[in-house]
Design a protein around this motif. Sequence first.
Motif, mmCIF file in Angstrom:
data_model
loop_
_atom_site.group_PDB
_atom_site.id
_atom_site.type_symbol
_atom_site.label_atom_id
_atom_site.label_comp_id
_atom_site.label_asym_id
_atom_site.label_seq_id
_atom_site.Cartn_x
_atom_site.Cartn_y
_atom_site.Cartn_z
ATOM 1 N N ILE A 165 -41.957 28.432 8.171
ATOM 2 C CA ILE A 165 -41.084 29.365 7.453
ATOM 3 C C ILE A 165 -40.916 28.949 5.999
ATOM 4 C CG2 ILE A 165 -38.675 30.151 7.294
ATOM 5 C CD1 ILE A 165 -38.612 30.170 10.358
ATOM 6 N N ILE A 166 -40.958 27.640 5.752
ATOM 7 C CA ILE A 166 -40.780 27.140 4.387
ATOM 8 C C ILE A 166 -41.865 27.658 3.452
ATOM 9 C CG2 ILE A 166 -40.931 25.032 2.966
ATOM 10 C CD1 ILE A 166 -39.569 23.549 5.293
ATOM 11 N N MET A 167 -43.087 27.804 3.939
ATOM 12 C CA MET A 167 -44.234 27.976 3.048
ATOM 13 C C MET A 167 -44.218 29.259 2.225
ATOM 14 S SD MET A 167 -47.173 26.138 5.332
ATOM 15 C CE MET A 167 -46.827 24.512 5.990
ATOM 16 N N PRO A 168 -43.957 30.447 2.816
ATOM 17 C CA PRO A 168 -43.861 31.626 1.950
ATOM 18 C C PRO A 168 -42.711 31.531 0.951
ATOM 19 C CG PRO A 168 -44.218 32.278 4.231
ATOM 20 C CD PRO A 168 -43.911 30.815 4.248
ATOM 21 N N SER A 169 -41.572 30.981 1.388
ATOM 22 C CA SER A 169 -40.459 30.791 0.457
ATOM 23 C C SER A 169 -40.817 29.783 -0.628
ATOM 24 C CB SER A 169 -39.204 30.331 1.213
ATOM 25 O OG SER A 169 -38.687 31.381 2.006
ATOM 26 N N ARG A 170 -41.609 28.780 -0.248
ATOM 27 C CA ARG A 170 -42.116 27.822 -1.241
ATOM 28 C C ARG A 170 -42.884 28.539 -2.335
ATOM 29 N NH1 ARG A 170 -47.355 25.089 0.852
ATOM 30 N NH2 ARG A 170 -48.049 27.174 0.254
ATOM 31 N N ASP A 171 -43.808 29.415 -1.935
ATOM 32 C CA ASP A 171 -44.635 30.118 -2.918
ATOM 33 C C ASP A 171 -43.814 31.093 -3.748
ATOM 34 O OD1 ASP A 171 -46.760 28.719 -1.854
ATOM 35 O OD2 ASP A 171 -47.361 30.334 -0.506
ATOM 36 N N MET A 172 -42.870 31.787 -3.102
ATOM 37 C CA MET A 172 -42.013 32.716 -3.843
ATOM 38 C C MET A 172 -41.094 31.961 -4.796
ATOM 39 S SD MET A 172 -42.798 35.820 -2.982
ATOM 40 C CE MET A 172 -41.377 36.886 -3.284
ATOM 41 N N LEU A 173 -40.686 30.761 -4.401
ATOM 42 C CA LEU A 173 -39.851 29.939 -5.274
ATOM 43 C C LEU A 173 -40.613 29.568 -6.534
ATOM 44 C CD1 LEU A 173 -37.276 28.253 -5.769
ATOM 45 C CD2 LEU A 173 -38.359 26.399 -4.501
ATOM 46 N N VAL A 174 -41.861 29.126 -6.371
ATOM 47 C CA VAL A 174 -42.673 28.793 -7.543
ATOM 48 C C VAL A 174 -42.855 30.020 -8.428
ATOM 49 C CG1 VAL A 174 -44.915 27.983 -8.335
ATOM 50 C CG2 VAL A 174 -43.867 26.946 -6.324
ATOM 51 N N ARG A 175 -43.131 31.158 -7.804
ATOM 52 C CA ARG A 175 -43.311 32.399 -8.580
ATOM 53 C C ARG A 175 -42.050 32.750 -9.362
ATOM 54 N NH1 ARG A 175 -43.278 38.269 -7.599
ATOM 55 N NH2 ARG A 175 -45.056 39.201 -8.709
ATOM 56 N N SER A 176 -40.882 32.482 -8.759
ATOM 57 C CA SER A 176 -39.621 32.846 -9.410
ATOM 58 C C SER A 176 -39.350 32.025 -10.668
ATOM 59 C CB SER A 176 -38.457 32.695 -8.435
ATOM 60 O OG SER A 176 -38.161 31.334 -8.182
ATOM 61 N N VAL A 177 -39.915 30.831 -10.757
ATOM 62 C CA VAL A 177 -39.685 29.986 -11.934
ATOM 63 C C VAL A 177 -40.883 29.986 -12.883
ATOM 64 C CG1 VAL A 177 -38.095 28.509 -10.663
ATOM 65 C CG2 VAL A 177 -40.506 27.871 -10.810
ATOM 66 N N THR A 178 -41.890 30.836 -12.583
ATOM 67 C CA THR A 178 -43.090 30.896 -13.406
ATOM 68 C C THR A 178 -42.999 32.061 -14.398
ATOM 69 O OG1 THR A 178 -44.460 29.970 -11.645
ATOM 70 C CG2 THR A 178 -45.600 31.171 -13.385
ATOM 71 N N PRO A 179 -43.202 31.819 -15.689
ATOM 72 C CA PRO A 179 -43.188 32.917 -16.659
ATOM 73 C C PRO A 179 -44.308 33.902 -16.371
ATOM 74 C CG PRO A 179 -43.054 30.774 -17.757
ATOM 75 C CD PRO A 179 -43.401 30.509 -16.326
ATOM 76 N N PRO A 180 -44.103 35.205 -16.636
ATOM 77 C CA PRO A 180 -45.170 36.189 -16.440
ATOM 78 C C PRO A 180 -46.440 35.800 -17.186
ATOM 79 C CG PRO A 180 -43.089 37.296 -16.850
ATOM 80 C CD PRO A 180 -42.851 35.837 -17.098
ATOM 81 N N GLY A 181 -47.584 35.969 -16.507
ATOM 82 C CA GLY A 181 -48.871 35.652 -17.130
ATOM 83 C C GLY A 181 -49.295 34.211 -17.001
ATOM 84 N N ALA A 182 -48.491 33.369 -16.325
ATOM 85 C CA ALA A 182 -48.825 31.946 -16.219
ATOM 86 C C ALA A 182 -49.052 31.513 -14.775
ATOM 87 C CB ALA A 182 -47.713 31.097 -16.842
#
Length: 416
Positions: A335-352
């Motif tokens: 269960i952690i893994m999709p939230s892990r990826d969404m967490l990274v996406r949430s702190v990543t600037p658009p285009g990076a």
Amino acid sequence: MTAISPAADEAEPGSFRDDVKVISLIGVAHFFSHFYILVLPPLFPILKEAFGVSYVELGLFVMAFSGATGISQIVCGYLVDRIGAKGILIAGLALEGLAFLLIGLTGSYWAVLGLMVVAGIANGVYHPADYAILSASVSEKRMGRAFSLHTFTGFFGGAVVPPTIIALAALFGWETGVAICGAAGILAAAGLLVFGRSLKHAPGADKRRKPGAKADAGPTPTSVLLSPPILMCLVFFTLLALSQGGINQFLIATLNALYDTPVAEATAALTSYLFGTAGGILIGGQIADRTRHHNRVAATCFLFTAAAVLVIGLVALPLWLLIGLMVAQGIAQGIIMPSRDMLVRSVTPPGAMGKVFGFVSTGFSIGGIVSPLLFGFLLDQGRPAVVFYVVAAFMVVSLVTVFTAVGKRREADATA
């Protein structure tokens, strides 16, 4: 469970079909990423005799592959954001398939070692390119499920390779078996080339950017990667790899050393954990699409898994209870893994997305190199119980990093 219903997309003609196609094509690529990681290890007893070398020398294959992947991911991340992801992904899959095809054709220890470096370099394309394409191509409301299915296909690729390569080696010999696996990757790359029109990712593309909005100058690439939220995500990935390495690589040996658990029973416990993880990944995709609090989801699961690991390290459990606890722990870990990826996406600037996922994914390589040394040392010192305590400690610290990463991002946004 993770079926994606088209009914919700009546207002967006074709978007459901496009999303399914993108997720499927990226899933094929990620399948081969994990598949190739495990092609040679099941053959080590055969290769030991064939090459007349030790297991330590065979272990250099894995270290060369992991080290090359760790470096390559960062470079590929920059390239993805600069020139786009599709071509890089297809080229990487084709190159990795070619490397394993040549491994099967050469049959020389030093040639295999060199080709494992090449394969590791090629393997570095997947996380930067996959996540960039998914983030740019898939509808926002299905992003969590897209990430979960992406992770699931990788785990599935790793699960099927041992019986596959052993069967091929028994039928045709190890060289031909490895060559067949390599040829399969080349064919898959050709399939992506022919059917990959839906894999849309232009340099700097990101669906989170408003339509018609131009990419601003933003932070420099180096400052993005060295920003506190991204650095915390790197630590998060490293700790996750360390804790997973302790379980995946050493659960059988540790249970045997600590409780004299028969190898067959310990193997059943590990297998139950891995199947639980696969199921948990699919559950996690549903959860990730229904919440914005991905850090809370991950933290809750980390707390449960840490407690479960401590129980196993402190109490000799009957087999049925051990297997049940390992299944539950695997589900939580998945269960952690999709939230892990969404967490990274949430702190990543658009285009990076490319450079960030390439950078933080090096945490897997770091953990993959450190965990065998650390946990092997503890077992050699006759401290099997400490293995479980250290794994639990890594999970608790991971719990802290998921909140710290989001907190750092909010602070950065507030001061921007």
